[in-house]
Write a protein that holds these residues in place. Structure first.
Motif, PDB file in Angstrom:
ATOM      1  N   LEU A 382       0.867  -1.179   0.000  1.00 27.33           N
ATOM      2  CA  LEU A 382       0.000   0.000   0.000  1.00 27.33           C
ATOM      3  C   LEU A 382       0.902   1.227   0.000  1.00 27.33           C
ATOM      4  O   LEU A 382       1.754   1.378   0.886  1.00 27.33           O
ATOM      5  CB  LEU A 382      -0.912  -0.002   1.227  1.00 27.33           C
ATOM      6  N   ILE A 392       2.413  -5.704   1.948  1.00 23.29           N
ATOM      7  CA  ILE A 392       1.331  -6.569   2.401  1.00 23.29           C
ATOM      8  C   ILE A 392       1.885  -7.976   2.630  1.00 23.29           C
ATOM      9  O   ILE A 392       2.817  -8.409   1.949  1.00 23.29           O
ATOM     10  CB  ILE A 392       0.192  -6.576   1.370  1.00 23.29           C
ATOM     11  N   LEU A 401      -9.280  -5.602  -2.694  1.00 20.27           N
ATOM     12  CA  LEU A 401      -8.699  -4.275  -2.476  1.00 20.27           C
ATOM     13  C   LEU A 401      -8.525  -3.538  -3.803  1.00 20.27           C
ATOM     14  O   LEU A 401      -8.824  -2.336  -3.920  1.00 20.27           O
ATOM     15  CB  LEU A 401      -7.344  -4.441  -1.775  1.00 20.27           C
ATOM     16  N   VAL A 412      -7.544   2.512   4.361  1.00 22.57           N
ATOM     17  CA  VAL A 412      -7.428   1.095   4.712  1.00 22.57           C
ATOM     18  C   VAL A 412      -7.070   0.970   6.186  1.00 22.57           C
ATOM     19  O   VAL A 412      -6.121   1.604   6.660  1.00 22.57           O
ATOM     20  CB  VAL A 412      -6.354   0.384   3.861  1.00 22.57           C
ATOM     21  N   ALA A 414      -5.661  -1.728   8.791  1.00 21.60           N
ATOM     22  CA  ALA A 414      -4.888  -2.961   8.664  1.00 21.60           C
ATOM     23  C   ALA A 414      -4.182  -3.273   9.974  1.00 21.60           C
ATOM     24  O   ALA A 414      -4.010  -2.407  10.840  1.00 21.60           O
ATOM     25  CB  ALA A 414      -3.858  -2.827   7.534  1.00 21.60           C
ATOM     26  N   TRP A 416      -0.644  -4.469  11.517  1.00 20.63           N
ATOM     27  CA  TRP A 416       0.764  -4.470  11.143  1.00 20.63           C
ATOM     28  C   TRP A 416       1.567  -5.320  12.119  1.00 20.63           C
ATOM     29  O   TRP A 416       1.392  -5.252  13.335  1.00 20.63           O
ATOM     30  CB  TRP A 416       1.306  -3.039  11.144  1.00 20.63           C
ATOM     31  N   ARG A 422      -1.554  -6.685   7.128  1.00 18.93           N
ATOM     32  CA  ARG A 422      -2.732  -7.501   6.841  1.00 18.93           C
ATOM     33  C   ARG A 422      -3.950  -6.574   6.773  1.00 18.93           C
ATOM     34  O   ARG A 422      -4.504  -6.184   7.813  1.00 18.93           O
ATOM     35  CB  ARG A 422      -2.946  -8.555   7.921  1.00 18.93           C
ATOM     36  N   PRO A 423      -4.393  -6.178   5.574  1.00 21.00           N
ATOM     37  CA  PRO A 423      -5.574  -5.309   5.467  1.00 21.00           C
ATOM     38  C   PRO A 423      -6.809  -5.987   6.060  1.00 21.00           C
ATOM     39  O   PRO A 423      -7.007  -7.192   5.909  1.00 21.00           O
ATOM     40  CB  PRO A 423      -5.727  -5.096   3.961  1.00 21.00           C
ATOM     41  N   CYS A 426     -11.577  -1.551   4.183  1.00 20.66           N
ATOM     42  CA  CYS A 426     -11.198  -0.396   3.370  1.00 20.66           C
ATOM     43  C   CYS A 426     -12.440   0.447   3.063  1.00 20.66           C
ATOM     44  O   CYS A 426     -13.577  -0.038   3.108  1.00 20.66           O
ATOM     45  CB  CYS A 426     -10.496  -0.825   2.079  1.00 20.66           C
TER      46      CYS A 426
END
Length: 435
Positions: A382, A392, A401, A412, A414, A416, A422-423, A426
């Protein structure tokens, strides 16, 4: 002794096949050491194996226990011994040890259930609880001392050739930490084992994992000198449990409209774990709700859908970086607008700040504003308007996405960690899309 009649016993059978099989076992030649007492009937029933099946039926339930592999309750052996009792074929006898143990355990559970309920966080026997805690503390200290010695040896020897002996040594250490009642450290050792031989950079990753393990071992050695919040964090990382009742009574409580940023579900062969990330609309506080379920069992319903507000209070577990919490919802959930986000650089800075409070923090929720999915080597990232990007997680499917973005900037939310992003959810407008 005939507490039941034959029709009553057959009426307890789960199906006609069980009833027929039970009648076939209601013959004396199948049984040995059969008897009855005021509490139960029991016997040893010859089966296909070398050892007979131990069968016992408690009269007050009736409740059944049998060493056979059947999943029917009552099983055919329990029906057989009950039918023999109904016919008056069992003589009064002294309960054998295996039957007495089970009956005493059931009586003890029934007695505890009849006791008045304790207040949240109240300990039934404080002295006994303190003694158990002291014994566990001794085991933890002994286990961590052994681990500290092993870590010192690795520093002296270096990691050359470690990949050849890693599995055996780290498996042994993880098992030792389980025996020492330090499950959190055992998990960290297993994570270290998982990076060995994984790609060209595995020695650096292993060194990072071992450094974090060394840090928690060193912190435990001077636990009394640490600030209380950091000491709580160290004990949590070691694996000391915190009672939910105590959290509800004593934990820090924060009332807000909590935006559900998203959720992550991680199933395995034994346990399914779900993480739900929340952010306070007014306070900006981060909350994490953990839910567990045995493999194959359903998880509790979500408090809201991603992108909705949940009005209520979070009771936070103690620690230097309080995130995990219990939610007490006060009003129905409501829709929420698209959340404000950060640039990649500022989002990473927030993660660094979390590590300053808790160096063992593994995950952190990020809300990235005006980012686009873009190719990054063999994977995806991203990327924000300044050209900064976050990779990602490898293997994560970006199709949804890409469909939402269609080349335009999006917001988004996510999760981390050091392995990547890891989304979870969104937004292209105010309508959230679960990823």
């Amino acid at each position: 002794m005939g507490l039941w009649d034959v029709e009553q016993v057959l009426g307890l059978a789960s199906d006609a096949a069980s009833a027929k099989a039970g009648q076939g076992l209601a013959r004396g030649e199948k049984w040995s050491a059969a008897g009855a007492s005021e509490r139960a009937v029991w016997g040893l029933c010859k089966g296909s194996g070398k050892q007979p099946y131990q069968t016992i039926v408690e009269l007050s339930g009736p409740a059944y226990k049998c060493s056979c592999p059947s999943r029917k309750f009552p099983c055919k052996h329990a029906l057989g011994i009950m039918l023999r009792s109904a016919k008056g074929e069992l003589e009064n006898a002294e309960e054998p040890d295996w039957a007495q143990t089970w009956l005493d355990q059931r009586a003890d559970r029934a007695e505890r259930a009849d006791r008045p309920e304790r207040k949240p966080g109240e300990v039934a026997d404080p002295v006994a609880a303190q003694e158990r805690a002291a014994r566990r503390a001794d085991r933890v200290s002994a286990g961590l001392a052994e681990l500290a010695g092993w870590l010192d040896d690795q520093v002296r020897q270096g990691l050359g050739g470690f990949d050849q002996r890693a599995y055996g040594e780290l498996s042994r250490l993880a098992a030792r930490m389980v025996d020492a009642q330090a499950p959190g450290v055992a998990g960290a050792v297993r994570r270290a084992a998982g990076v060995v031989g994984r790609g060209h950079g595995w020695p650096g990753e292993l060194l990072e994992e071992l450094s974090l393990i060394h840090l928690v071992v060193a912190a435990h050695a001077r636990l009394k000198d640490l600030p209380p919040s950091l000491a709580d964090t160290v004990q949590t990382r070691i694996g000391w449990p915190t009672e939910t009742a105590r959290v509800l009574v004593e934990g820090e409580k924060v009332k807000d409209d909590w935006l559900m940023l998203g959720r992550v579900i991680e199933p395995d062969d034994r346990l399914t774990v779900r993480r739900v990330w929340l952010r306070g609309a007014t306070t900006g506080r981060i909350g994490l709700i953990l839910t567990f379920a045995a493999a194959g069992r359903p998880l509790d319903p979500l408090p809201a859908r991603p992108g909705e507000y949940v009005p209520g209070a979070l009771s936070f577990y103690p620690g230097a970086l309080p995130m995990r919490a219990l939610l007490t919802q006060s009003d129905p959930r409501t829709p929420a607008p698209r959340p404000a986000g950060l640039t990649v650089r500022r989002a990473l800075a927030s993660y660094v700040e979390s590590l300053a409070a808790d160096p063992w923090n593994e995950r952190w929720p990020l809300v990235l504003q005006d980012v686009r999915p873009a190719r990054h080597g063999d994977g995806w990232a991203l990327v924000d308007e300044a050209g900064d990007g976050l990779e990602i997680l490898p293997g994560w499917d970006p199709l949804k996405l890409l469909a939402v973005s269609a080349g335009d900037p999006i917001t988004v939310a996510a999760e981390w960690n050091r392995a990547g992003l890891r989304p979870m959810t969104c937004w292209r407008d105010d309508r959230p899309v679960l990823l």
